[in-house]
Design an enzyme around this catalytic site. Structure first.
Site, PDB file in Angstrom:
ATOM      1  N   LYS A  36      10.929   2.778 -30.690  1.00 62.03           N
ATOM      2  CA  LYS A  36      10.027   3.902 -30.978  1.00 62.03           C
ATOM      3  C   LYS A  36      10.220   4.310 -32.415  1.00 62.03           C
ATOM      4  CE  LYS A  36       7.125   6.570 -28.696  1.00 62.03           C
ATOM      5  NZ  LYS A  36       6.394   6.330 -27.438  1.00 62.03           N
ATOM      6  N   ASN A  80      -5.573  11.703 -26.377  1.00 63.87           N
ATOM      7  CA  ASN A  80      -5.983  10.433 -25.806  1.00 63.87           C
ATOM      8  C   ASN A  80      -5.610  10.273 -24.319  1.00 63.87           C
ATOM      9  OD1 ASN A  80      -6.988   7.727 -26.230  1.00 63.87           O
ATOM     10  ND2 ASN A  80      -4.870   7.111 -25.932  1.00 63.87           N
ATOM     11  N   GLN A 103      11.493   4.299 -23.337  1.00 65.50           N
ATOM     12  CA  GLN A 103      10.625   3.133 -23.489  1.00 65.50           C
ATOM     13  C   GLN A 103      11.285   1.873 -22.921  1.00 65.50           C
ATOM     14  OE1 GLN A 103       7.693   4.089 -25.686  1.00 65.50           O
ATOM     15  NE2 GLN A 103       6.735   2.481 -24.498  1.00 65.50           N
ATOM     16  N   LYS A 148       9.214  -2.658 -28.541  1.00 66.15           N
ATOM     17  CA  LYS A 148       7.818  -2.259 -28.370  1.00 66.15           C
ATOM     18  C   LYS A 148       7.781  -0.771 -28.068  1.00 66.15           C
ATOM     19  CE  LYS A 148       3.449  -2.898 -28.084  1.00 66.15           C
ATOM     20  NZ  LYS A 148       3.335  -1.828 -29.118  1.00 66.15           N
ATOM     21  N   GLY A 200       0.510   3.398 -31.225  1.00 66.24           N
ATOM     22  CA  GLY A 200       0.303   4.831 -31.426  1.00 66.24           C
ATOM     23  C   GLY A 200       1.123   5.684 -30.476  1.00 66.24           C
ATOM     24  N   ASP A 201       1.130   6.960 -30.744  1.00 67.84           N
ATOM     25  CA  ASP A 201       1.694   7.995 -29.877  1.00 67.84           C
ATOM     26  C   ASP A 201       1.039   9.290 -30.382  1.00 67.84           C
ATOM     27  OD1 ASP A 201       4.062   8.252 -27.767  1.00 67.84           O
ATOM     28  OD2 ASP A 201       4.229   9.993 -29.056  1.00 67.84           O
ATOM     29  N   THR A 252      -3.574   4.559 -20.975  1.00 65.95           N
ATOM     30  CA  THR A 252      -2.511   5.455 -20.484  1.00 65.95           C
ATOM     31  C   THR A 252      -3.088   6.429 -19.458  1.00 65.95           C
ATOM     32  OG1 THR A 252      -1.576   5.301 -22.699  1.00 65.95           O
ATOM     33  CG2 THR A 252      -0.574   6.889 -21.214  1.00 65.95           C
ATOM     34  N   LYS A 286      10.626   2.046 -19.163  1.00 63.15           N
ATOM     35  CA  LYS A 286       9.188   1.998 -18.929  1.00 63.15           C
ATOM     36  C   LYS A 286       8.672   0.570 -19.122  1.00 63.15           C
ATOM     37  CE  LYS A 286       6.863   5.024 -21.333  1.00 63.15           C
ATOM     38  NZ  LYS A 286       5.966   5.774 -22.258  1.00 63.15           N
TER      39      LYS A 286
END
Ligand code: GLU
Length: 449
Positions: free
Chosen positions: A130, A245, A115, A94, A169-170, A214, A118
């Site tokens: 990722k 964002n 990630q 993920k 997204g990123d 976030t 996290k």
């Protein structure tokens, strides 16, 4: 910079350097985690016997592929794309996709590595992965972005699945890009597999509060850091870098909780508005019109635009870097410490350089790394997957309350773990150890895979 590595971890780090030449951001992310793990090996010798750390540093799978597409003038372009499936001990891979010209394997691997920990800290059933591409969405037409996303998915779809790998997204990838990718995935596979991507539109399987998550989560975390010092956000001067964002919704929640956000930025420079930033203008410029932050001064004459110095030269009590990796240097960190900053919490991934972190830690300022402070985004992605699995959709209030609960939980586990290991207030240590232990236990239970 002094490297503070336990002797048992030196050969492991050297091996990472040797096997991943030139991937400096990946090296940086690995070193930051390894520096915390010495005491863990002492407490859990079985992790050393089973070579858990060596295994965690090696991605389970790395996919690199060509993405050809045609621009509006008919010219052909070739981009390179990546999906690094790093660790699936806790759940399907993920993590987001990043579209930015700086993307190469070293960036995707640093992001994928972060990630893992996290996602583990969220306590949810998600592994770490990722992806991204060196495609630059800036200045591209909507049609071009659509064609690029479709071409990318034509290869990537075979590696994905709601139980296998779930992108989101990123930087450079938001609701629009997720829409194009989901549409193409659905068409190729002939399956309406909602849980294969997160960050979807709220009309077609997306979660309410995901877009805000976030930024909101970062502020919930910051609030916990303040509470731990018997303080609050009320009346605090805040500087937030970025205006994407993460930054936008961090500004929104910080303002709702009584803080005064006086500066934000984009890659060209930053604006300072001592009256407090007017978020409606920032949202219109950035979310709707895709314009530069500089244009803010056209609408607010009291604000100034600065492009020749660092945003971290603006005195504040709370600094929230929400732009990109290594945006905050040792020099910036020193300016923040000297101007009376008491808290730094990262909304971006690895925005502070290793030297910058050392400055914060020596000054005993409370500093929270992104893998803890910005986990609200991916946590809400996991809530989106949960809603998709049950074909349900939750209210904004309920989803936000779950997010807040998760951020409070992450803060607690970082804080308590740092205390347990004898360094109260060291959020780097707490996040790395707490994040690592959950993954290590799962890997240990699953045998040599
Ligand atoms: N890109 C975000 C992150 O850095 C979100 C990932 C996701 O929602 O899967 O955590």
């Amino acid at each position: 910079m002094t490297i503070r590595l336990d002797a048992r971890l030196v050969p492991i780090y050297q091996d990472v350097l040797h096997r991943n030449p030139g991937e400096i951001e990946f090296h940086q992310a690995v070193l930051e985690v390894l520096e915390s793990l010495g005491p863990v090996l002492t407490k859990y010798p079985e992790f050393a016997d089973k070579k858990i750390i060596q295994r965690i540093c090696e991605p389970e799978r790395q996919i690199i592929f060509r993405v050809p597409w045609r621009d509006d003038a008919g010219e052909i372009h070739i981009n390179r794309a990546f999906r690094v499936e790093f660790n699936s001990a806790l759940g399907p891979y993920k993590g987001g996709m990043r579209f930015h010209p700086s993307v190469y394997l070293g960036i995707v691997k640093f992001l994928g590595f972060e990630q893992i920990f996290k996602n583990s800290l969220t306590g949810m059933p998600i592994g770490g992965g990722k992806g991204g591409s060196d495609f630059d969405p800036k200045g591209k037409s909507d049609d071009e972005v659509e064609r690029f996303c479709q071409s990318l998915m034509l290869e990537m779809y075979r590696h994905l699945g709601e139980h296998t790998d779930v992108p989101a997204g990123d930087i450079g990838v938001g609701g629009r890009e997720i829409g194009y990718m989901f549409g193409q995935y659905k068409r190729i596979t002939n399956r309406y597999e909602s849980g294969v991507l997160t960050g979807k539109g709220t009309d077609w399987g997306g979660s309410l509060a995901r877009k805000e998550a976030t930024g909101y989560g970062l502020i919930f975390f910051t609030q916990e850091m303040l509470k731990a010092q018997n303080d609050s956000l009320e009346g605090k001067k805040v500087v937030i870098s970025g205006s994407g964002n993460v930054a936008i919704y961090a500004i929104e929640k910080a303002q709702q909780l009584g803080a005064i956000v006086i500066a934000c930025s984009d890659s060209g420079g930053f604006i300072v508005d001592e009256n407090g930033i007017d978020l409606t203008t920032v949202k219109r410029l950035k979310e709707q019109e895709r314009r530069r932050i500089k244009d803010y001064t056209e609408y607010h004459t009291t604000a100034r635009y600065v492009s020749d110095s660092s945003i971290w030269s603006i005195p504040c009590e709370i600094a929230l870097p929400c732009a990109t990796q290594n945006e905050l240097t040792a020099e910036d960190a020193t300016m923040l410490v000297n101007s009376g900053c008491i808290i730094v919490a990262e909304g971006a991934n690895m925005p502070t350089t290793a030297e910058g972190i050392q400055v914060f830690q020596q000054a005993k300022l409370r500093y929270a790394p992104g893998k803890a402070a910005n986990a609200g985004g991916v946590a809400t992605s996991a809530l989106e997957m949960q809603q998709n699995a049950s074909r349900d959709s939750w209210s904004t209030e309920y989803t936000q309350s779950r997010l807040e609960e998760i951020m409070v939980g992450i803060h607690k586990s970082c804080f308590d773990t740092a205390k347990e290991y004898g360094d109260e207030g060291n959020y780097v240590l707490g996040a790395n150890i707490a994040g690592f232990i959950r993954v290590a236990r799962a890997m240990s239970a699953m045998g040599l895979i």
